[in-house]
Motif scaffolding. Sequence first.
Motif, PDB file in Angstrom:
ATOM      1  N   THR A   1      11.596 -34.273 -33.994  1.00 24.01           N
ATOM      2  CA  THR A   1      11.023 -32.947 -34.206  1.00 24.01           C
ATOM      3  C   THR A   1       9.862 -32.636 -33.272  1.00 24.01           C
ATOM      4  N   GLY A   2       9.530 -33.585 -32.377  1.00 23.75           N
ATOM      5  CA  GLY A   2       8.389 -33.347 -31.496  1.00 23.75           C
ATOM      6  C   GLY A   2       7.093 -33.273 -32.263  1.00 23.75           C
ATOM      7  N   GLY A   3       6.972 -34.112 -33.294  1.00 23.11           N
ATOM      8  CA  GLY A   3       5.754 -34.101 -34.111  1.00 23.11           C
ATOM      9  C   GLY A   3       5.657 -32.882 -34.998  1.00 23.11           C
ATOM     10  N   GLY A   4       6.824 -32.325 -35.389  1.00 18.81           N
ATOM     11  CA  GLY A   4       6.844 -31.156 -36.272  1.00 18.81           C
ATOM     12  C   GLY A   4       6.767 -29.836 -35.533  1.00 18.81           C
ATOM     13  N   LYS A   5       6.864 -29.853 -34.204  1.00 18.94           N
ATOM     14  CA  LYS A   5       6.767 -28.613 -33.432  1.00 18.94           C
ATOM     15  C   LYS A   5       8.043 -27.782 -33.525  1.00 18.94           C
ATOM     16  N   PHE A   6       9.158 -28.448 -33.770  1.00 20.67           N
ATOM     17  CA  PHE A   6      10.395 -27.702 -34.001  1.00 20.67           C
ATOM     18  C   PHE A   6      11.128 -28.300 -35.195  1.00 20.67           C
ATOM     19  N   ILE A   7      11.895 -27.451 -35.859  1.00 21.96           N
ATOM     20  CA  ILE A   7      12.558 -27.833 -37.103  1.00 21.96           C
ATOM     21  C   ILE A   7      13.892 -28.490 -36.800  1.00 21.96           C
ATOM     22  N   ARG A   8      14.147 -29.577 -37.482  1.00 20.26           N
ATOM     23  CA  ARG A   8      15.437 -30.237 -37.334  1.00 20.26           C
ATOM     24  C   ARG A   8      16.485 -29.492 -38.136  1.00 20.26           C
ATOM     25  N   LEU A   9      17.642 -29.205 -37.504  1.00 21.85           N
ATOM     26  CA  LEU A   9      18.717 -28.478 -38.165  1.00 21.85           C
ATOM     27  C   LEU A   9      19.558 -29.422 -39.014  1.00 21.85           C
ATOM     28  N   SER A  10      20.362 -28.830 -39.873  1.00 22.94           N
ATOM     29  CA  SER A  10      21.267 -29.635 -40.693  1.00 22.94           C
ATOM     30  C   SER A  10      22.345 -30.244 -39.796  1.00 22.94           C
ATOM     31  N   PRO A  11      22.965 -31.365 -40.193  1.00 21.91           N
ATOM     32  CA  PRO A  11      24.017 -31.998 -39.380  1.00 21.91           C
ATOM     33  C   PRO A  11      25.169 -31.061 -39.061  1.00 21.91           C
ATOM     34  N   THR A  12      25.551 -30.209 -40.025  1.00 17.86           N
ATOM     35  CA  THR A  12      26.663 -29.267 -39.799  1.00 17.86           C
ATOM     36  C   THR A  12      26.301 -28.258 -38.715  1.00 17.86           C
ATOM     37  N   LEU A  13      25.082 -27.715 -38.819  1.00 16.79           N
ATOM     38  CA  LEU A  13      24.648 -26.732 -37.827  1.00 16.79           C
ATOM     39  C   LEU A  13      24.448 -27.376 -36.458  1.00 16.79           C
ATOM     40  N   GLU A  14      23.938 -28.615 -36.445  1.00 13.45           N
ATOM     41  CA  GLU A  14      23.792 -29.328 -35.176  1.00 13.45           C
ATOM     42  C   GLU A  14      25.140 -29.548 -34.497  1.00 13.45           C
ATOM     43  N   GLU A  15      26.159 -29.858 -35.298  1.00 11.68           N
ATOM     44  CA  GLU A  15      27.502 -30.047 -34.736  1.00 11.68           C
ATOM     45  C   GLU A  15      28.044 -28.741 -34.142  1.00 11.68           C
ATOM     46  N   LYS A  16      27.802 -27.627 -34.835  1.00 17.20           N
ATOM     47  CA  LYS A  16      28.244 -26.329 -34.312  1.00 17.20           C
ATOM     48  C   LYS A  16      27.562 -26.011 -32.978  1.00 17.20           C
ATOM     49  N   PHE A  17      26.251 -26.255 -32.909  1.00 17.97           N
ATOM     50  CA  PHE A  17      25.524 -26.001 -31.666  1.00 17.97           C
ATOM     51  C   PHE A  17      26.012 -26.922 -30.545  1.00 17.97           C
ATOM     52  N   ARG A  18      26.340 -28.165 -30.908  1.00 16.73           N
ATOM     53  CA  ARG A  18      26.844 -29.097 -29.895  1.00 16.73           C
ATOM     54  C   ARG A  18      28.173 -28.632 -29.317  1.00 16.73           C
ATOM     55  N   LEU A  19      29.079 -28.204 -30.189  1.00 16.98           N
ATOM     56  CA  LEU A  19      30.379 -27.705 -29.731  1.00 16.98           C
ATOM     57  C   LEU A  19      30.220 -26.440 -28.891  1.00 16.98           C
ATOM     58  N   HIS A  20      29.306 -25.558 -29.339  1.00 22.52           N
ATOM     59  CA  HIS A  20      29.052 -24.333 -28.576  1.00 22.52           C
ATOM     60  C   HIS A  20      28.488 -24.664 -27.192  1.00 22.52           C
ATOM     61  N   HIS A  21      27.595 -25.651 -27.141  1.00 24.03           N
ATOM     62  CA  HIS A  21      27.003 -26.061 -25.872  1.00 24.03           C
ATOM     63  C   HIS A  21      28.060 -26.653 -24.932  1.00 24.03           C
ATOM     64  N   GLU A  22      28.916 -27.501 -25.479  1.00 23.50           N
ATOM     65  CA  GLU A  22      29.989 -28.079 -24.656  1.00 23.50           C
ATOM     66  C   GLU A  22      30.946 -27.007 -24.148  1.00 23.50           C
ATOM     67  N   LYS A  23      31.245 -26.035 -25.011  1.00 23.55           N
ATOM     68  CA  LYS A  23      32.133 -24.948 -24.611  1.00 23.55           C
ATOM     69  C   LYS A  23      31.503 -24.107 -23.495  1.00 23.55           C
ATOM     70  N   ALA A  24      30.191 -23.857 -23.634  1.00 21.10           N
ATOM     71  CA  ALA A  24      29.488 -23.080 -22.610  1.00 21.10           C
ATOM     72  C   ALA A  24      29.474 -23.825 -21.282  1.00 21.10           C
ATOM     73  N   LEU A  25      29.251 -25.147 -21.322  1.00 22.34           N
ATOM     74  CA  LEU A  25      29.268 -25.941 -20.091  1.00 22.34           C
ATOM     75  C   LEU A  25      30.644 -25.928 -19.442  1.00 22.34           C
ATOM     76  N   ALA A  26      31.695 -26.018 -20.274  1.00 14.51           N
ATOM     77  CA  ALA A  26      33.063 -26.009 -19.738  1.00 14.51           C
ATOM     78  C   ALA A  26      33.380 -24.676 -19.066  1.00 14.51           C
ATOM     79  N   SER A  27      32.944 -23.569 -19.687  1.00 16.25           N
ATOM     80  CA  SER A  27      33.200 -22.249 -19.099  1.00 16.25           C
ATOM     81  C   SER A  27      32.431 -22.070 -17.788  1.00 16.25           C
ATOM     82  N   ARG A  28      31.225 -22.638 -17.715  1.00 16.94           N
ATOM     83  CA  ARG A  28      30.456 -22.570 -16.466  1.00 16.94           C
ATOM     84  C   ARG A  28      31.137 -23.353 -15.353  1.00 16.94           C
TER      85      ARG A  28
END
Length: 238
Positions: A188-215
């Motif tokens: 969390t960087g010492g509480g500077k940013f909020i940790r997301l739930s595992p489900t939401l983190e997985e969605k962001f990871r897939l979205h990030h991979e998809k964005a990289l693939a499209s680039r």
Amino acid sequence: MDESKLKRCSASSSSHAEAADEATYPVQKERELDDLETEVSSSRKKQKQEEETTEKKKQCCFDTKDADGNNDRTIFVTDFDTSGSRDEIRSALAKHFSSCGELTRVFVPIECETGVSRGYAFINLKTRDEFEAALTLDGSDLGGRKLLVIKAKKREEYYGYGDFKGCEICRAMFYAARLRHYRWNLRTGGGKFIRLSPTLEEKFRLHHEKALASRKMAKSRTKDMASRKMDKSKTKDG
């Protein structure tokens, strides 16, 4: 003649006395050994009882299900009578604060070596309204003593116990807590940013991979178009 008889009589009496002493010596020695064995046995029994009593007194401060659980609805209670056992203090506090609502936790920290209370306790309430009601019992009487009741987060004991030696289990728990805190800082960087739930983190990871693939696909298309233009220009020049 009389003197010789007296000498023989005295000699015979002394020999009888020595024989009697020799006969009673083993019995006396055996009695002494029996007394010694009895003394050693009683000493060992007493030592064993003292060790058992000491072991009974020794208990880990955190070896209870209520040890963990401090949160925003935790109150800090002190100035109660500490002469009773841990269970007696817990029962008395639970009964005293039961009028405020449902108690989800009553934790009474103790010294591991002696089992004596450290003089304060943490109590969790189920709802915010019950938490506020418990705070109104500040200054209330319990066993002839006025209690101090405040929000636990305002006390330093909420974050750690001063002058606390603990036991091996305590030290292992402290190490695990420090390790969790270190990992939390990394995540969390010492509480500077909020940790997301595992489900939401997985969605962001897939979205990030998809964005990289499209680039990558867009870059490859751009390169193909550029190479085709180069080929056309070369053809025209030829």
